[in-house]
Motif scaffolding. Sequence first.
Motif, short mmCIF file in Angstrom:
data_model
loop_
_atom_site.label_atom_id
_atom_site.label_comp_id
_atom_site.label_asym_id
_atom_site.label_seq_id
_atom_site.Cartn_x
_atom_site.Cartn_y
_atom_site.Cartn_z
N THR A 184 -76.53 89.35 -6.66
CA THR A 184 -77.15 88.44 -7.61
C THR A 184 -76.05 87.76 -8.43
N LYS A 185 -76.01 86.45 -8.40
CA LYS A 185 -74.97 85.73 -9.13
C LYS A 185 -75.28 85.70 -10.62
N GLN A 186 -74.26 85.99 -11.41
CA GLN A 186 -74.39 86.04 -12.86
C GLN A 186 -73.78 84.82 -13.54
N GLY A 187 -73.18 83.92 -12.77
CA GLY A 187 -72.61 82.70 -13.33
C GLY A 187 -71.14 82.85 -13.70
N LEU A 188 -70.62 81.84 -14.38
CA LEU A 188 -69.23 81.84 -14.82
C LEU A 188 -69.02 82.90 -15.90
N ASP B 146 -70.44 102.44 -12.94
CA ASP B 146 -71.70 103.20 -12.98
C ASP B 146 -72.41 103.04 -11.63
N ASP B 147 -73.61 102.46 -11.60
CA ASP B 147 -74.34 102.35 -10.33
C ASP B 147 -74.37 100.91 -9.81
N THR B 148 -73.49 100.06 -10.33
CA THR B 148 -73.53 98.65 -9.97
C THR B 148 -72.17 98.19 -9.45
N TYR B 149 -72.21 97.42 -8.38
CA TYR B 149 -70.99 96.79 -7.85
C TYR B 149 -70.81 95.43 -8.52
N THR C 256 -63.00 70.11 -8.05
CA THR C 256 -62.03 69.75 -9.09
C THR C 256 -61.59 70.95 -9.90
N ASN C 257 -62.55 71.80 -10.28
CA ASN C 257 -62.29 72.91 -11.17
C ASN C 257 -62.43 74.25 -10.47
N ALA C 258 -61.54 75.18 -10.81
CA ALA C 258 -61.57 76.53 -10.25
C ALA C 258 -61.70 77.53 -11.40
N ARG C 259 -62.83 78.27 -11.39
CA ARG C 259 -63.11 79.15 -12.53
C ARG C 259 -63.77 80.45 -12.06
N GLY C 260 -63.51 81.50 -12.82
CA GLY C 260 -63.99 82.82 -12.46
C GLY C 260 -65.48 82.99 -12.65
N ALA C 261 -66.12 83.62 -11.66
CA ALA C 261 -67.56 83.87 -11.69
C ALA C 261 -67.82 85.31 -11.26
N LEU C 262 -69.09 85.73 -11.35
CA LEU C 262 -69.45 87.11 -11.08
C LEU C 262 -70.75 87.19 -10.31
N ALA C 263 -70.82 88.13 -9.36
CA ALA C 263 -72.06 88.52 -8.69
C ALA C 263 -72.15 90.04 -8.73
N THR C 264 -73.36 90.58 -8.81
CA THR C 264 -73.54 92.02 -8.87
C THR C 264 -74.48 92.49 -7.76
N SER C 265 -74.36 93.78 -7.42
CA SER C 265 -75.16 94.34 -6.34
C SER C 265 -75.36 95.83 -6.57
N LYS C 266 -76.44 96.35 -6.03
CA LYS C 266 -76.68 97.79 -6.04
C LYS C 266 -76.37 98.43 -4.69
N ASP C 267 -76.28 97.58 -3.63
CA ASP C 267 -76.20 98.13 -2.28
C ASP C 267 -75.13 97.51 -1.40
N LEU C 268 -74.31 96.63 -1.91
CA LEU C 268 -73.26 95.93 -1.15
C LEU C 268 -73.83 94.99 -0.09
#
Length: 347
Positions: free
Chosen positions: A119-123, A90-93, A103-115
């Motif tokens: 904004t980090k959304q956490g794990l 939609d309108d979000t990256y 020690t730990n490697a885990r997937g996380a997410l950040a979002t943006s409107k303009d690249l």
Amino acid sequence: MIEVKKEGVILSKSDLEFENEGILNPAIIRVGDSVHVFYRAVQLWNQSTIGYCRLDGPFNVAERGDKPLIVPEFSYESQGVEDPRIVKIDDTYYMSYTGYDGTNARGALATSKDLVHFTKQGLVVPDISYAHFVFLVESAGKVNENYYHNHKFYYQESDPDKKILLWDKNVVFFPRKINGNLVFLHRIRPGIQIVSVKNIKDLTPEYWENYFQNFQDHIVMDPVYQHECNYIGGGCPPIETKHGWLLIYHGVEETENGLVYSACAALLDLNDPSKELARLPNALFSPEYNWELNGYVNNVCFPTGTALFGDTLFIYYGAADSSIACASLNLTALVEELTAKYRNNEK
């Protein structure tokens, strides 16, 4: 056979402190004639941030940042933000990445409107121990036994008190909602799994408990062929074609020269991407040139992003964990090859 052209290294480390050890594994998104590149930048002592550059067309560097765009901020990523992928929904990256805390490697997410501003959304993966994962999956019935073969990693004799949580990385979002849901791939070795939720906030501990109690239903692909026999993982964001979702992923084989990482290709069902339609029986491409064979980690082609110009698909990949290289191929020819295998599988 698909004709793949190795275009060579397009980005290398610089003398800047944040990327003086290497750059690799870029998130790629094309906007107009520009290709935006968000790459893992490694400084001495192996701490990673995410750097940025913009390409004019598939190769020419038009702009390159002199400082990292995204840096560690939270405990789950205290030692590095690594291996990003990016899509626009939609309108979000949506930029997924791996948070590493030493020690730990885990997937996380950040979002943006303009690249530019993220904004980090956490794990977005479960915060559980390997032992609890095994306990839950055992209740799911028959699952590939290799999911239980990681004890030596999680319970290391050299440091038995070290608490290693379930490693769950290679989070890769589909570039649009499917049946109204956000959908992403993730990787718990040795296969690739899928998640479909209305909202990221739905990824609660209760969600994951139920998910693992029905784990077999969420496995999209497990290793099949020799070049991927150790494990596989998500690579580039899936590409929508009329025949299905084209997935460029990575496969790993242990050889006498150590682990070899290759780029691979598969086709997933458009409406139900948990269903694999076909995959190539051979690697799409593997390490063969010096920049892929020798580096911080040898023998690595690690695909993480694509850009389509006309019918030419440019695949950007980390080369030997040291630089960013590119390969190109004809998209139609690749999809036709996979579609032919799908038709043969139906017979």
